[in-house]
Design a protein around this motif. Structure first.
Motif, PDB file in Angstrom:
ATOM      1  N   ARG A 118      -2.817   4.353   2.570  1.00  0.00           N
ATOM      2  CA  ARG A 118      -1.850   4.079   3.334  1.00  0.00           C
ATOM      3  C   ARG A 118      -2.253   3.946   5.056  1.00  0.00           C
ATOM      4  O   ARG A 118      -1.402   3.094   5.391  1.00  0.00           O
ATOM      5  CB  ARG A 118      -1.055   5.538   3.458  1.00  0.00           C
ATOM      6  N   LYS A 137       1.900   1.205  -6.315  1.00  0.00           N
ATOM      7  CA  LYS A 137       0.536   1.322  -6.008  1.00  0.00           C
ATOM      8  C   LYS A 137       0.184   2.820  -6.270  1.00  0.00           C
ATOM      9  O   LYS A 137      -1.096   3.206  -6.566  1.00  0.00           O
ATOM     10  CB  LYS A 137       0.390   1.164  -4.335  1.00  0.00           C
ATOM     11  N   ASP A 138       1.130   3.541  -5.942  1.00  0.00           N
ATOM     12  CA  ASP A 138       0.645   5.299  -6.151  1.00  0.00           C
ATOM     13  C   ASP A 138       0.436   5.281  -7.679  1.00  0.00           C
ATOM     14  O   ASP A 138      -0.585   6.070  -8.030  1.00  0.00           O
ATOM     15  CB  ASP A 138       1.651   6.055  -5.787  1.00  0.00           C
ATOM     16  N   GLY A 152      -2.822   0.195   4.683  1.00  0.00           N
ATOM     17  CA  GLY A 152      -1.657  -0.486   4.833  1.00  0.00           C
ATOM     18  C   GLY A 152      -0.775  -0.247   6.186  1.00  0.00           C
ATOM     19  O   GLY A 152      -0.417  -1.751   6.803  1.00  0.00           O
ATOM     20  N   ILE A 153      -1.014   0.367   7.170  1.00  0.00           N
ATOM     21  CA  ILE A 153      -0.516   0.628   8.545  1.00  0.00           C
ATOM     22  C   ILE A 153      -1.265  -0.474   9.304  1.00  0.00           C
ATOM     23  O   ILE A 153      -0.880  -1.301  10.040  1.00  0.00           O
ATOM     24  CB  ILE A 153      -0.726   1.859   9.215  1.00  0.00           C
ATOM     25  N   GLN A 183       0.858  -1.141   0.025  1.00  0.00           N
ATOM     26  CA  GLN A 183      -0.109  -0.011  -0.102  1.00  0.00           C
ATOM     27  C   GLN A 183       0.882   1.151  -0.172  1.00  0.00           C
ATOM     28  O   GLN A 183       0.365   2.347  -0.333  1.00  0.00           O
ATOM     29  CB  GLN A 183      -1.092   0.025   1.055  1.00  0.00           C
ATOM     30  N   TRP A 184       2.048   1.372   0.446  1.00  0.00           N
ATOM     31  CA  TRP A 184       2.915   2.357   0.472  1.00  0.00           C
ATOM     32  C   TRP A 184       3.928   2.218  -0.586  1.00  0.00           C
ATOM     33  O   TRP A 184       4.781   3.230  -0.850  1.00  0.00           O
ATOM     34  CB  TRP A 184       3.754   2.347   1.674  1.00  0.00           C
ATOM     35  N   THR A 185       3.818   1.351  -1.639  1.00  0.00           N
ATOM     36  CA  THR A 185       4.960   1.291  -2.743  1.00  0.00           C
ATOM     37  C   THR A 185       4.384   2.457  -3.818  1.00  0.00           C
ATOM     38  O   THR A 185       3.417   2.740  -3.941  1.00  0.00           O
ATOM     39  CB  THR A 185       4.916  -0.149  -3.317  1.00  0.00           C
ATOM     40  N   GLU A 213     -10.703   4.158  -1.749  1.00  0.00           N
ATOM     41  CA  GLU A 213      -9.178   4.837  -2.290  1.00  0.00           C
ATOM     42  C   GLU A 213      -9.565   5.265  -3.456  1.00  0.00           C
ATOM     43  O   GLU A 213      -8.638   6.291  -3.924  1.00  0.00           O
ATOM     44  CB  GLU A 213      -8.426   3.268  -2.528  1.00  0.00           C
ATOM     45  N   ARG A 218      -5.732   8.450  -1.519  1.00  0.00           N
ATOM     46  CA  ARG A 218      -4.146   7.925  -1.217  1.00  0.00           C
ATOM     47  C   ARG A 218      -3.909   7.819   0.313  1.00  0.00           C
ATOM     48  O   ARG A 218      -3.283   6.828   0.702  1.00  0.00           O
ATOM     49  CB  ARG A 218      -3.262   8.819  -1.673  1.00  0.00           C
ATOM     50  N   TRP A 219      -4.360   8.746   1.087  1.00  0.00           N
ATOM     51  CA  TRP A 219      -4.228   8.342   2.566  1.00  0.00           C
ATOM     52  C   TRP A 219      -5.122   7.380   2.960  1.00  0.00           C
ATOM     53  O   TRP A 219      -4.490   6.526   4.190  1.00  0.00           O
ATOM     54  CB  TRP A 219      -4.503   9.677   3.294  1.00  0.00           C
TER      55      TRP A 219
END
Length: 273
Positions: free
Chosen positions: A254, A173-174, A257-258, A168-170, A243, A250-251
Motif C-alpha cells: 500500500r 491485489k489483496d 501504491g501511494i 496496489q489497493w484493490t 511484499e 501488505r502495508w
C-alpha cells in the motif's frame, strides 16, 4: 539408492532445492547484466536506431518492422528477467512444497515433483513474458518507446504509475498477495502435495497465476524506469520480495501504491507532456 541414503538426501532438501534456485537466479541476473551492458553503448548517438537485447550489439533502424528473431530475443529477455526477479520470492513456496513432499515421500518422488511444480510456476511467468513482449511491440510501433526501452511520453508514464498505485489497493491485489504470503495454507487449500507430474505442474501454474495477479502491474513499471535499467529492475524485485515475505508486506504494497500515485501526479503537473 538405499532407503537410508535416500532419507539423508531428503533431509537436505532445503539445501539442494535452495541451491538450485540460487544458481538459477544468479544465471538469470548475469544474463540481464550482460544485456544491460550491451544496451549501454557508451554515450553513442542512437538517434534513428533501436537496440535488440541480444547481448551482441545488434542495432536496427527504428522505423523498421520487428523481425521474428527480434521478437524471440525480446521474449527471451522478458522471460529470463522475470525468473531473476520472481524466483527469490517464490523460494519459500517451492521449499514448502518440497518439505510436504518429503513428509509424504511414500506417495511419490518429492524432488521430481518439486521440479514440476517450479516448472508450472515459471510457465505462468513465461506466459506473462509473452504478453509483455507483445505490449513492448505495440508501444514501440507507436513511437512511444526510447532506445533504453522506457516510455518516451511523460503522460503515458504518469498513467502507468497512477494505475499501478491504485491497483496496489484493490481487493484483487489483496487476494493474490494473500495466496503468495502463506505457502502452507495455499497447499492445503488446493489439495496439498501432488504425486503426479500433471498435478504438480498445474498446482505450480495456479500458484504462478496468483503471483502474476499480484505483481503484473509492478512489472509494467519497468516501461517507466526502463526495461534494461538494472537499478530499477533490482528495486522492483526488492519490492516484490518485501511484499511477499515481510510481516508487514501488505502495508509495504500500500505504501508503494501511494508512492506510485504521487510520482504519477508529479509527472502530470511538473513535467511537459
Amino acid at each position: 539408492m538405499t532407503d537410508s541414503a535416500l532419507e539423508i538426501v531428503l533431509r537436505r532438501d532445503r539445501w539442494v532445492i535452495g541451491g538450485a534456485i540460487g544458481v538459477i537466479v544468479a544465471l538469470a541476473w548475469s544474463y540481464v547484466l550482460w544485456l544491460a551492458n550491451d544496451m549501454n553503448m557508451g554515450g553513442m548517438d542512437m538517434t534513428g536506431f533501436r537496440m535488440i537485447p541480444a547481448g551482441i550489439g545488434i542495432m536496427l533502424p527504428a522505423n523498421q518492422p520487428w523481425r521474428a528473431i527480434e521478437f524471440a530475443y525480446v521474449l527471451l529477455m522478458w522471460t529470463v528477467m522475470m525468473i531473476g526477479m520472481m524466483a527469490p520470492s517464490a523460494a519459500p513456496m517451492i521449499l514448502m512444497y518440497a518439505r510436504v513432499g518429503r513428509q509424504g515421500k511414500a506417495q511419490g518422488k518429492p524432488f521430481a515433483a518439486t521440479g514440476w511444480f517450479a516448472a508450472g510456476y515459471l510457465l505462468a511467468w513465461s506466459s506473462f513474458s509473452l504478453a509483455a513482449t507483445f505490449l513492448q511491440w505495440v508501444i514501440e510501433r507507436a513511437a512511444l518507446l526510447d532506445f533504453q526501452m522506457a516510455v518516451a511520453s511523460n503522460l503515458l508514464g504518469a498513467i502507468v504509475l497512477i494505475a499501478a498505485g491504485v491497483y496496489q489497493w484493490t481487493p484483487l491485489k489483496d487476494v493474490c498477495l494473500a495466496q503468495c504470503q502463506s505457502p502452507l495454507q495455499f497447499l492445503m487449500r488446493h489439495g496439498g502435495f501432488q504425486n503426479r507430474p500433471r498435478g504438480c505442474l498445474l498446482l505450480g501454474l495456479r500458484h504462478g497465476g496468483y503471483c502474476v495477479g499480484c505483481c503484473w502491474v509492478l512489472m509494467a513499471l519497468l516501461f517507466v524506469g526502463g526495461v534494461m535499467n538494472v537499478l530499477w529492475i533490482a528495486l522492483l524485485a526488492l519490492l516484490v520480495l518485501l511484499e511477499k515475505l515481510a510481516p508487514v508486506g501488505r502495508w509495504v504494497a500500500r505504501a508503494a501504491g501511494i508512492a506510485c500515485v504521487a510520482a504519477g501526479a508529479w509527472l502530470l503537473v511538473f513535467l511537459p507532456q
